[in-house]
Design an enzyme around this catalytic site. Structure first.
Site, PDB file in Angstrom:
ATOM      1  N   ASN A  11      -3.315  15.520 -26.520  1.00 52.83           N
ATOM      2  CA  ASN A  11      -3.800  14.440 -25.655  1.00 52.83           C
ATOM      3  C   ASN A  11      -3.913  15.012 -24.247  1.00 52.83           C
ATOM      4  O   ASN A  11      -2.894  15.210 -23.573  1.00 52.83           O
ATOM      5  CB  ASN A  11      -2.812  13.261 -25.715  1.00 52.83           C
ATOM      6  CG  ASN A  11      -3.230  12.126 -24.807  1.00 52.83           C
ATOM      7  OD1 ASN A  11      -4.300  12.160 -24.179  1.00 52.83           O
ATOM      8  ND2 ASN A  11      -2.386  11.117 -24.718  1.00 52.83           N
ATOM      9  N   LYS A  13      -5.027  13.636 -21.708  1.00 48.70           N
ATOM     10  CA  LYS A  13      -4.884  12.588 -20.689  1.00 48.70           C
ATOM     11  C   LYS A  13      -5.988  12.762 -19.627  1.00 48.70           C
ATOM     12  O   LYS A  13      -7.077  13.205 -19.969  1.00 48.70           O
ATOM     13  CB  LYS A  13      -3.471  12.606 -20.105  1.00 48.70           C
ATOM     14  CG  LYS A  13      -2.399  12.582 -21.222  1.00 48.70           C
ATOM     15  CD  LYS A  13      -1.022  12.249 -20.752  1.00 48.70           C
ATOM     16  CE  LYS A  13      -0.080  12.236 -21.957  1.00 48.70           C
ATOM     17  NZ  LYS A  13       1.267  11.808 -21.641  1.00 48.70           N
ATOM     18  N   HIS A  95      -1.588   3.964 -26.529  1.00 48.73           N
ATOM     19  CA  HIS A  95      -0.724   4.939 -25.858  1.00 48.73           C
ATOM     20  C   HIS A  95       0.153   4.228 -24.829  1.00 48.73           C
ATOM     21  O   HIS A  95      -0.275   3.256 -24.205  1.00 48.73           O
ATOM     22  CB  HIS A  95      -1.576   6.024 -25.187  1.00 48.73           C
ATOM     23  CG  HIS A  95      -0.736   7.179 -24.735  1.00 48.73           C
ATOM     24  ND1 HIS A  95      -0.045   7.155 -23.543  1.00 48.73           N
ATOM     25  CD2 HIS A  95      -0.433   8.351 -25.331  1.00 48.73           C
ATOM     26  CE1 HIS A  95       0.644   8.285 -23.435  1.00 48.73           C
ATOM     27  NE2 HIS A  95       0.417   9.026 -24.501  1.00 48.73           N
ATOM     28  N   GLU A  97       0.882   4.897 -21.917  1.00 50.41           N
ATOM     29  CA  GLU A  97       0.291   4.777 -20.569  1.00 50.41           C
ATOM     30  C   GLU A  97      -0.710   3.623 -20.520  1.00 50.41           C
ATOM     31  O   GLU A  97      -0.854   2.963 -19.494  1.00 50.41           O
ATOM     32  CB  GLU A  97      -0.329   6.126 -20.161  1.00 50.41           C
ATOM     33  CG  GLU A  97       0.766   7.134 -19.826  1.00 50.41           C
ATOM     34  CD  GLU A  97       0.513   8.554 -20.263  1.00 50.41           C
ATOM     35  OE1 GLU A  97      -0.650   8.945 -20.469  1.00 50.41           O
ATOM     36  OE2 GLU A  97       1.519   9.298 -20.419  1.00 50.41           O
ATOM     37  N   GLU A 167       6.010   7.761 -30.057  1.00 52.60           N
ATOM     38  CA  GLU A 167       6.201   8.447 -28.776  1.00 52.60           C
ATOM     39  C   GLU A 167       7.180   7.645 -27.915  1.00 52.60           C
ATOM     40  O   GLU A 167       6.775   6.698 -27.238  1.00 52.60           O
ATOM     41  CB  GLU A 167       4.866   8.556 -28.032  1.00 52.60           C
ATOM     42  CG  GLU A 167       3.811   9.314 -28.793  1.00 52.60           C
ATOM     43  CD  GLU A 167       2.754   9.895 -27.862  1.00 52.60           C
ATOM     44  OE1 GLU A 167       2.629  11.118 -27.856  1.00 52.60           O
ATOM     45  OE2 GLU A 167       2.094   9.139 -27.132  1.00 52.60           O
ATOM     46  N   GLY A 173       6.375  13.320 -20.932  1.00 51.52           N
ATOM     47  CA  GLY A 173       6.184  13.968 -19.640  1.00 51.52           C
ATOM     48  C   GLY A 173       7.468  14.179 -18.859  1.00 51.52           C
ATOM     49  O   GLY A 173       7.446  14.500 -17.672  1.00 51.52           O
ATOM     50  N   SER A 213       7.145  15.419 -24.896  1.00 48.24           N
ATOM     51  CA  SER A 213       7.687  16.716 -24.467  1.00 48.24           C
ATOM     52  C   SER A 213       7.796  17.733 -25.602  1.00 48.24           C
ATOM     53  O   SER A 213       8.743  18.521 -25.654  1.00 48.24           O
ATOM     54  CB  SER A 213       9.033  16.537 -23.759  1.00 48.24           C
ATOM     55  OG  SER A 213       8.881  15.749 -22.590  1.00 48.24           O
TER      56      SER A 213
HETATM   57  P1  13P Z   1       3.930  15.119 -23.106  1.00 43.14           P
HETATM   58  O1  13P Z   1       3.808  16.054 -24.279  1.00 43.14           O
HETATM   59  O2  13P Z   1       3.325  15.655 -21.852  1.00 43.14           O
HETATM   60  O3  13P Z   1       5.342  14.636 -22.937  1.00 43.14           O
HETATM   61  O4  13P Z   1       3.049  13.821 -23.470  1.00 43.14           O
HETATM   62  C1  13P Z   1       3.207  13.221 -24.703  1.00 43.14           C
HETATM   63  C2  13P Z   1       2.132  12.222 -24.886  1.00 43.14           C
HETATM   64  O5  13P Z   1       2.099  11.200 -24.218  1.00 43.14           O
HETATM   65  C3  13P Z   1       1.084  12.513 -25.878  1.00 43.14           C
HETATM   66  O6  13P Z   1       0.280  11.413 -26.093  1.00 43.14           O
END
Ligand code: 13P
Length: 250
Positions: A11, A13, A95, A97, A167, A173, A213
């Site tokens: 992803n 982002k 997601h 976010e 997740e 993150g 992560s």
């Molecule tokens: P990270 O791997 O940067 O923690 O992000 C995970 C994520 O949100 C994947 O959709």
């Protein structure tokens, strides 16, 4: 027991420009990538067409969001039909976010999942608890509620076009990965929930990814757990170590 093909999603982002995307395409093209793994990258909408045209065909391309209807007066949104039109087959929905920064609720995510599947897209459907929810002992309640909203949208029919991504929000993150045991426990509970609420067939066949992560350093231990069928990778999917994560089972 059903065999579930290992699935690794990246992803990106809201990251990347053409130059950086060329770099990612370069390391993905060189690989070598485990041929037994399904790989899909989640690309910012504006680069879907560009990325699809340059990536090897064996790598799937996903949008990171889409709206719940085919077209109309929805300034700034993209539809499933548009995603399919530029050759992408997947969309990431729900997601954390989208839920936490953009205020999407279970109902809207369900409507988006239903429309995306009806349009012919495959869906990476994301769920996960916040730190407060975990510390309050509410992890299962939250992920079951989120999964129920997705399941209701899917019905009995199209589960084969859905991948679930667990997740935990506190692991995204932050560098704080869920331990393999913590992730396995939730995946196991989700599989049991699917068996009870949907069917044992769907429970056995649906891939449940872990995200939060994931790095080249921790992916192998996570991948050993029987109910972890792959990963959804954020930050590390922008770097060459993504190849190592794809190859975690080797
Ligand atoms: P990270 O791997 O940067 O923690 O992000 C995970 C994520 O949100 C994947 O959709």
């Amino acid at each position: 027991m059903a065999t579930r093909k290992f699935f690794v999603g990246g992803n990106w982002k809201m990251n990347g420009n053409k130059a950086e995307i060329n770099g990612i395409i370069d390391f993905l093209s060189k690989g070598p990538l485990d041929p037994n793994v399904e790989v899909v990258v989640g690309v910012p909408a504006i680069y879907l067409d560009y990325s699809r045209s340059k990536l090897p065909r064996s790598i799937g391309v996903a949008a990171q969001n889409c709206y719940k209807v085919a077209k109309g007066a929805f300034t700034g949104e993209n539809s499933s039909a548009m995603i399919l039109d530029v050759g992408a087959d997947w969309v990431i929905l729900g997601h954390s976010e989208r839920r936490n920064v953009f205020g999407e609720n279970d109902e809207l995510i369900g409507e988006k999942v239903r429309h995306a599947l009806e349009s012919g897209l495959s869906v990476i459907a994301c769920i996960g608890e916040t730190l407060d929810e975990r510390e309050g002992g509410r992890t299962e309640e939250v992920v079951f509620r989120q999964t129920a909203a997705i399941s209701k949208a899917i019905g009995q029919g199209s589960w084969e076009k859905v991948v679930l991504a667990y997740e935990p929000v506190w692991a995204i993150g932050t560098g704080k990965t869920a331990s393999p045991e913590q992730a396995q426990e939730v995946h196991d509970q989700l599989r049991k929930w699917l068996a009870k609420e949907v069917s044992s067939d769907v429970s056995q066949k649906t891939r449940i990814l872990y995200g939060g992560s994931v790095t080249a350093g921790n992916c192998k231990e996570l991948a050993k757990k029987e109910d972890i069928d792959g990963f959804l990778v954020g930050g590390a999917s922008l770097k060459p170590e993504f190849v190592n994560i794809i190859n975690a089972k080797q």
